[in-house]
Design a protein around this motif. Sequence first.
Motif, mmCIF file in Angstrom:
data_model
loop_
_atom_site.group_PDB
_atom_site.id
_atom_site.type_symbol
_atom_site.label_atom_id
_atom_site.label_comp_id
_atom_site.label_asym_id
_atom_site.label_seq_id
_atom_site.Cartn_x
_atom_site.Cartn_y
_atom_site.Cartn_z
ATOM 1 N N MET A 1 -17.012 -12.879 -6.333
ATOM 2 C CA MET A 1 -16.460 -13.411 -5.108
ATOM 3 C C MET A 1 -15.659 -12.312 -4.393
ATOM 4 O O MET A 1 -14.892 -11.597 -5.018
ATOM 5 C CB MET A 1 -15.560 -14.599 -5.423
ATOM 6 N N LYS A 2 -15.873 -12.224 -3.098
ATOM 7 C CA LYS A 2 -15.151 -11.234 -2.308
ATOM 8 C C LYS A 2 -13.671 -11.588 -2.244
ATOM 9 O O LYS A 2 -13.314 -12.766 -2.211
ATOM 10 C CB LYS A 2 -15.678 -11.209 -0.874
ATOM 11 N N PRO A 3 -12.816 -10.568 -2.207
ATOM 12 C CA PRO A 3 -11.395 -10.862 -2.028
ATOM 13 C C PRO A 3 -11.176 -11.507 -0.660
ATOM 14 O O PRO A 3 -11.908 -11.239 0.284
ATOM 15 C CB PRO A 3 -10.715 -9.494 -2.109
ATOM 16 N N ASP A 4 -10.180 -12.336 -0.569
ATOM 17 C CA ASP A 4 -9.820 -12.988 0.679
ATOM 18 C C ASP A 4 -9.474 -11.935 1.735
ATOM 19 O O ASP A 4 -8.660 -11.043 1.481
ATOM 20 C CB ASP A 4 -8.630 -13.914 0.443
ATOM 21 N N ARG A 5 -10.106 -12.025 2.903
ATOM 22 C CA ARG A 5 -9.921 -11.032 3.964
ATOM 23 C C ARG A 5 -8.458 -10.914 4.384
ATOM 24 O O ARG A 5 -7.938 -9.812 4.530
ATOM 25 C CB ARG A 5 -10.795 -11.385 5.167
ATOM 26 N N LEU A 53 -6.828 -1.620 -7.691
ATOM 27 C CA LEU A 53 -6.457 -3.002 -7.436
ATOM 28 C C LEU A 53 -7.661 -3.936 -7.379
ATOM 29 O O LEU A 53 -7.602 -5.067 -7.865
ATOM 30 C CB LEU A 53 -5.665 -3.100 -6.124
ATOM 31 N N TYR A 54 -8.764 -3.457 -6.820
ATOM 32 C CA TYR A 54 -9.907 -4.335 -6.608
ATOM 33 C C TYR A 54 -11.082 -4.051 -7.536
ATOM 34 O O TYR A 54 -12.094 -4.741 -7.478
ATOM 35 C CB TYR A 54 -10.337 -4.298 -5.143
ATOM 36 N N GLY A 55 -10.974 -3.055 -8.386
ATOM 37 C CA GLY A 55 -12.014 -2.794 -9.368
ATOM 38 C C GLY A 55 -13.339 -2.360 -8.776
ATOM 39 O O GLY A 55 -14.389 -2.642 -9.337
ATOM 40 N N ILE A 56 -13.280 -1.694 -7.631
ATOM 41 C CA ILE A 56 -14.504 -1.181 -7.018
ATOM 42 C C ILE A 56 -14.542 0.324 -7.200
ATOM 43 O O ILE A 56 -13.529 0.934 -7.553
ATOM 44 C CB ILE A 56 -14.586 -1.524 -5.516
ATOM 45 N N GLU A 57 -15.699 0.900 -6.990
ATOM 46 C CA GLU A 57 -15.826 2.355 -7.050
ATOM 47 C C GLU A 57 -16.325 2.852 -5.706
ATOM 48 O O GLU A 57 -17.352 2.404 -5.216
ATOM 49 C CB GLU A 57 -16.792 2.764 -8.151
ATOM 50 N N LEU A 58 -15.579 3.768 -5.126
ATOM 51 C CA LEU A 58 -15.978 4.377 -3.866
ATOM 52 C C LEU A 58 -16.397 5.809 -4.153
ATOM 53 O O LEU A 58 -15.685 6.540 -4.832
ATOM 54 C CB LEU A 58 -14.819 4.354 -2.866
ATOM 55 N N ILE A 74 -11.463 -0.650 6.743
ATOM 56 C CA ILE A 74 -11.290 -0.492 5.296
ATOM 57 C C ILE A 74 -11.496 -1.839 4.599
ATOM 58 O O ILE A 74 -12.131 -1.916 3.548
ATOM 59 C CB ILE A 74 -9.912 0.112 4.962
ATOM 60 N N VAL A 75 -10.979 -2.901 5.199
ATOM 61 C CA VAL A 75 -11.177 -4.246 4.656
ATOM 62 C C VAL A 75 -12.673 -4.558 4.574
ATOM 63 O O VAL A 75 -13.160 -5.044 3.549
ATOM 64 C CB VAL A 75 -10.438 -5.301 5.514
ATOM 65 N N ASP A 76 -13.398 -4.251 5.641
ATOM 66 C CA ASP A 76 -14.842 -4.489 5.644
ATOM 67 C C ASP A 76 -15.528 -3.699 4.524
ATOM 68 O O ASP A 76 -16.388 -4.225 3.820
ATOM 69 C CB ASP A 76 -15.457 -4.098 6.989
ATOM 70 N N LEU A 77 -15.142 -2.444 4.362
ATOM 71 C CA LEU A 77 -15.722 -1.598 3.311
ATOM 72 C C LEU A 77 -15.483 -2.205 1.929
ATOM 73 O O LEU A 77 -16.405 -2.307 1.122
ATOM 74 C CB LEU A 77 -15.132 -0.185 3.381
ATOM 75 N N VAL A 78 -14.262 -2.594 1.656
ATOM 76 C CA VAL A 78 -13.932 -3.161 0.343
ATOM 77 C C VAL A 78 -14.737 -4.434 0.094
ATOM 78 O O VAL A 78 -15.321 -4.608 -0.974
ATOM 79 C CB VAL A 78 -12.421 -3.438 0.219
ATOM 80 N N ARG A 79 -14.794 -5.290 1.079
ATOM 81 C CA ARG A 79 -15.529 -6.544 0.904
ATOM 82 C C ARG A 79 -17.022 -6.291 0.701
ATOM 83 O O ARG A 79 -17.654 -6.947 -0.117
ATOM 84 C CB ARG A 79 -15.259 -7.476 2.074
ATOM 85 N N GLU A 80 -17.577 -5.313 1.398
ATOM 86 C CA GLU A 80 -18.989 -4.966 1.208
ATOM 87 C C GLU A 80 -19.226 -4.418 -0.197
ATOM 88 O O GLU A 80 -20.200 -4.775 -0.857
ATOM 89 C CB GLU A 80 -19.424 -3.930 2.236
ATOM 90 N N GLN A 81 -18.337 -3.544 -0.659
ATOM 91 C CA GLN A 81 -18.493 -2.961 -1.986
ATOM 92 C C GLN A 81 -18.300 -4.011 -3.072
ATOM 93 O O GLN A 81 -18.971 -3.982 -4.093
ATOM 94 C CB GLN A 81 -17.508 -1.802 -2.187
ATOM 95 N N PHE A 82 -17.392 -4.898 -2.847
ATOM 96 C CA PHE A 82 -17.130 -5.948 -3.826
ATOM 97 C C PHE A 82 -18.348 -6.853 -3.971
ATOM 98 O O PHE A 82 -18.687 -7.279 -5.070
ATOM 99 C CB PHE A 82 -15.908 -6.765 -3.397
ATOM 100 N N ALA A 83 -19.012 -7.119 -2.860
ATOM 101 C CA ALA A 83 -20.188 -7.978 -2.885
ATOM 102 C C ALA A 83 -21.422 -7.259 -3.419
ATOM 103 O O ALA A 83 -22.306 -7.868 -4.006
ATOM 104 C CB ALA A 83 -20.480 -8.498 -1.486
ATOM 105 N N ALA A 84 -21.478 -5.926 -3.231
ATOM 106 C CA ALA A 84 -22.661 -5.157 -3.600
ATOM 107 C C ALA A 84 -22.830 -5.033 -5.111
ATOM 108 O O ALA A 84 -23.943 -4.960 -5.612
ATOM 109 C CB ALA A 84 -22.596 -3.771 -2.976
ATOM 110 N N ALA A 85 -21.738 -4.985 -5.824
ATOM 111 C CA ALA A 85 -21.808 -4.808 -7.275
ATOM 112 C C ALA A 85 -20.670 -5.574 -7.913
ATOM 113 O O ALA A 85 -19.589 -5.659 -7.357
ATOM 114 C CB ALA A 85 -21.693 -3.327 -7.632
ATOM 115 N N PRO A 86 -20.898 -6.110 -9.089
ATOM 116 C CA PRO A 86 -19.803 -6.791 -9.777
ATOM 117 C C PRO A 86 -18.677 -5.811 -10.070
ATOM 118 O O PRO A 86 -18.934 -4.630 -10.333
ATOM 119 C CB PRO A 86 -20.427 -7.291 -11.082
ATOM 120 N N PRO A 87 -17.441 -6.273 -9.970
ATOM 121 C CA PRO A 87 -16.328 -5.368 -10.263
ATOM 122 C C PRO A 87 -16.380 -4.871 -11.709
ATOM 123 O O PRO A 87 -16.839 -5.589 -12.590
ATOM 124 C CB PRO A 87 -15.094 -6.208 -10.016
ATOM 125 N N ARG A 88 -15.902 -3.659 -11.895
ATOM 126 C CA ARG A 88 -15.859 -3.115 -13.261
ATOM 127 C C ARG A 88 -14.714 -3.765 -14.018
ATOM 128 O O ARG A 88 -13.761 -4.249 -13.422
ATOM 129 C CB ARG A 88 -15.702 -1.616 -13.206
#
Length: 90
Positions: A1-5, A53-58, A74-88
């Motif tokens: 689930m994406k983090p709340d915007r 904080l969000y467990g994504i990899e950039l 940046i918010v858009d980027l994080v939400r896209e990355q969060f949705a693209a792959a499960p958090p580590r």
Amino acid sequence: MKPDRQQLQADLLEFVQSRGPRYAAVTPDTDLLDGGLLDSLLLTDLILHLEGLYGIELDSSHVSPANFRTVSAIVDLVREQFAAAPPRPA
């Protein structure tokens, strides 16, 4: 689930605004590049903050002016990355 915007945006604004008086007036749509606010140190700190904080990899493909121009971008980027792959795992 994406983090709340809204929560993500609030977190990022607090993070950027805490950098000092020069950053206090930053809004979601403040142009960090044109305003001379996004330097290499802030960029690095933002990436580490987001990854931790969000467990994504950039990676380097994510570091572009379009993705880091504003807090909203940046918010858009994080939400896209969060949705693209499960958090580590934390």
